[in-house]
Design an enzyme around this catalytic site. Structure first.
Site, PDB file in Angstrom:
ATOM      1  N   HIS A  62       0.931  -1.569  -0.072  1.00 23.19           N
ATOM      2  CA  HIS A  62       0.103   0.656   0.268  1.00 23.19           C
ATOM      3  C   HIS A  62       0.966   0.842   0.145  1.00 23.19           C
ATOM      4  CE1 HIS A  62      -3.084  -2.369   2.558  1.00 23.19           C
ATOM      5  NE2 HIS A  62      -2.880  -2.942   1.183  1.00 23.19           N
ATOM      6  N   LYS A  72       5.760   5.862   7.428  1.00 22.61           N
ATOM      7  CA  LYS A  72       5.134   5.024   7.984  1.00 22.61           C
ATOM      8  C   LYS A  72       6.373   4.127   9.342  1.00 22.61           C
ATOM      9  CE  LYS A  72       1.725   2.859   5.701  1.00 22.61           C
ATOM     10  NZ  LYS A  72       1.064   1.473   4.461  1.00 22.61           N
ATOM     11  N   TYR A 132       1.018   0.903  14.065  1.00 20.59           N
ATOM     12  CA  TYR A 132       2.355   2.079  12.880  1.00 20.59           C
ATOM     13  C   TYR A 132       1.906   3.346  12.882  1.00 20.59           C
ATOM     14  CZ  TYR A 132      -1.121   1.089   9.535  1.00 20.59           C
ATOM     15  OH  TYR A 132      -2.093   0.763   8.406  1.00 20.59           O
ATOM     16  N   ASP A 170      -6.970  -5.738  -2.567  1.00 20.14           N
ATOM     17  CA  ASP A 170      -4.833  -6.665  -2.210  1.00 20.14           C
ATOM     18  C   ASP A 170      -5.033  -7.718  -3.507  1.00 20.14           C
ATOM     19  OD1 ASP A 170      -3.776  -4.422  -0.531  1.00 20.14           O
ATOM     20  OD2 ASP A 170      -4.148  -6.352   0.959  1.00 20.14           O
TER      21      ASP A 170
END
Length: 188
Positions: A62, A72, A132, A170
């Protein structure tokens, strides 16, 4: 905190110290001043937490397009993952290459995935929890993805015999060659 550049130097492995005794442990997992002293100075605006029940859950790859691109800082609080960052910055000398690191609640390491990279992970243990921090809020309009199994990326995912557990999003993600450059030269 120890900060180690990876094979793509913008991707950083961050190792917080953990102090333990008979009661358990204590750790400063994020301390802006300590990391800024080592050249890593980021302002985070959102924390995300995911739980993956099964071994073999694959989330990714992503990214968010500019101007909503995200960096991130990924860590595991329970379980174990293979965490992957793919350079998708057009014109970068490491374009299409990736860094893969095992993160776990045991090794207590964190991976910094900077803007301009696609990110994904595969769970290696059941009931894995990933936290995250991101430096930009989620923007559905800027959301993008790349196929986890794109052969051009050469990622050696240790998927279980039945294949990974994927979201519909996905499962349908295009190969990198079929994506308009999300990070044109100079955009990040």
């Amino acid at each position: 905190m120890k900060v180690t550049p990876q094979s793509i130097p913008e991707v950083l492995l961050i190792e917080p110290k953990r102090f333990g005794d008979a009661r358990g442990f204590f750790s400063e997992v994020w301390k802006r001043s300590a990391l800024a002293a080592q050249g890593f100075d980021v302002t985070f605006v959102q924390d995300n937490h995911s739980l993956s029940r099964e071994v073999g859950v694959l989330r990714g790859l992503h990214f968010q397009r500019p101007p909503s691109a995200q960096g991130k800082l990924v860590r595991v609080v329970r379980g174990r993952i293979l965490d992957v960052a793919v350079d998708i910055r057009e014109g970068s000398p490491t374009y299409g290459r990736h860094v893969a690191c095992e993160l776990s609640s045991e090794n207590w390491q964190q991976l910094w995935v900077p803007r301009g990279f696609a990110h994904g992970f595969l769970t290696l243990e059941p009931d894995t929890e990933v936290l995250y921090k991101v430096d930009a809020e989620y923007d559905a309009v800027a959301d993008g993805g790349i196929a986890w199994d794109d052969p051009a990326l050469g990622i050696d995912w240790p998927v279980p015999a039945g294949g990974p557990v994927l979201s519909d999003k996905d499962r349908q993600a295009p190969r990198l060659a079929d994506v308009a450059p999300p990070f044109p030269a100079g955009s990040v």
